[in-house]
Design an enzyme around this catalytic site. Structure first.
Site, mmCIF file in Angstrom:
data_model
loop_
_atom_site.group_PDB
_atom_site.id
_atom_site.type_symbol
_atom_site.label_atom_id
_atom_site.label_comp_id
_atom_site.label_asym_id
_atom_site.label_seq_id
_atom_site.Cartn_x
_atom_site.Cartn_y
_atom_site.Cartn_z
ATOM 1 N N SER A 141 27.222 98.196 24.521
ATOM 2 C CA SER A 141 27.443 99.473 25.208
ATOM 3 C C SER A 141 28.251 100.378 24.305
ATOM 4 C CB SER A 141 28.195 99.250 26.522
ATOM 5 O OG SER A 141 28.644 100.477 27.070
ATOM 6 N N TYR A 154 34.990 94.747 31.216
ATOM 7 C CA TYR A 154 33.664 95.130 30.727
ATOM 8 C C TYR A 154 33.768 95.732 29.325
ATOM 9 C CZ TYR A 154 28.982 97.205 30.712
ATOM 10 O OH TYR A 154 27.694 97.543 30.387
#
Length: 324
Positions: A141, A154
């Protein structure tokens, strides 16, 4: 009958980027081995891939279980004789102030998002080493470059995935295995069911952060690096711009990211009860077994696009001014 050109394993294939990637690979002379926790949702995407002309096998798998992931690799070799591409994609997340999230939830995110990828790499790479070729694709990401508030685990996990890719590429290079590749894909905010799955301890409803991109764009990138391997690929103009600007002006971009998350990731209009989401058990909601999260058609789409365009234009101008 024409022999399939490649055998592809995808984790997290029941929804979002994983599902979009499976459908993108299908019909391209590809045999698919699809993994996720939800057996019924997994079988629906396998059947859709078959309708597109691919051979597809659904293998329900929890990526936190190393033996289950080894069995996934064994099934791929048993069914199709090899593994040409392995896509590590399964991921979970929470939205919460760091001090408020339960520790078991924090650990679960790292177990799925980091150790799940480790288990995948340890299952796929021995097969690829024996073959002398193959591509491991890790879906990371843009938060691996610019971490967000309220998503500490995350953000940590995606940075770890990026580092794992660098380390594995170095080892393969030292061993002279130039045809075994490790590629990292860096999407930004994507219109997937992830935001409906996620745990939430903020008291505010979660929405995708501006701008919201189509998961099919990420799927195109996954298929592209599987066919023409590259070290890292940032998906979308906004993602590429954020990576560049963070390297040029990290303090400014981190401050902008914090404000943007607070303004657009967490709703000012809608509250939400605390939930562990799908961290510890699969979501029972059949609507979340889809490529899209349904955000693209929402009322705020136009506002999101306007803000995104403004950020794309203003960001580089600010950075250039700072560097004068």
């Amino acid at each position: 009958m024409r022999k399939p050109e490649s055998v592809v394993v995808i984790t997290g294939a029941s929804s979002g980027i994983g599902r979009a990637s499976a459908l993108r690979f299908a019909g391209r002379d590809t045999s698919l081995v699809l993994a996720a926790r939800r057996a019924e949702a997994l079988e629906t995407v396998a059947e859709e891939c078959r309708r597109r002309g691919a051979r597809a096998v659904a293998v329900p798998t929890d990526v936190t279980d190393p033996e289950a992931v080894q069995e996934l690799a064994r099934r791929a070799v048993e069914e199709f004789g090899r593994i040409d591409v392995w896509v590590n994609n399964a991921a979970v997340g929470f939205f919460s102030p760091f001090l408020d999230v339960p520790l078991e939830d924090f650990r679960r995110v790292l177990d799925v998002n980091v150790m799940g990828y480790v288990h995948g790499a340890r299952a796929a790479l021995p097969v690829m080493r024996r073959q002398g070729r193959g591509v491991l694709v890790n879906v990371s990401s843009v938060v691996a470059e610019i971490a967000q508030p309220y998503t500490s685990a995350y953000s940590m996990s995606k940075a770890a995935v990026r580092a794992l890719g660098v380390s594995l590429r170095a080892e393969l290079s030292l061993d002279g295995l130039d045809d075994v590749n490790v590629c990292t894909v860096l999407p930004a905010s994507i219109d997937t069911p992830f935001f409906r799955h996620a745990a939430n301890y903020t008291g505010r409803a979660v929405e995708p952060m501006v701008p919201v991109s189509d998961p099919r764009a990420v799927a195109r990138a996954v298929v592209s690096v599987a066919r023409r391997p590259r070290r890292e690929v940032a998906v979308g103009a906004m993602s590429r711009s954020m990576v560049l600007e963070h390297r040029l002006a990290p303090g400014l971009m981190e401050a902008m990211m914090a404000r943007q998350v607070d303004a657009s990731h967490l709703s000012e209009e809608h509250t939400a009860a605390d939930t562990a989401g799908n961290l510890h058990r699969p979501s029972p909601d059949p609507e979340t077994a889809a490529v899209s999260g349904g955000w693209a058609g929402r009322r705020r789409t136009a506002q999101r696009r306007i803000l995104a365009a403004g950020l794309l234009v203003a960001g580089p101008l600010v950075v250039r001014r700072l560097l004068r």
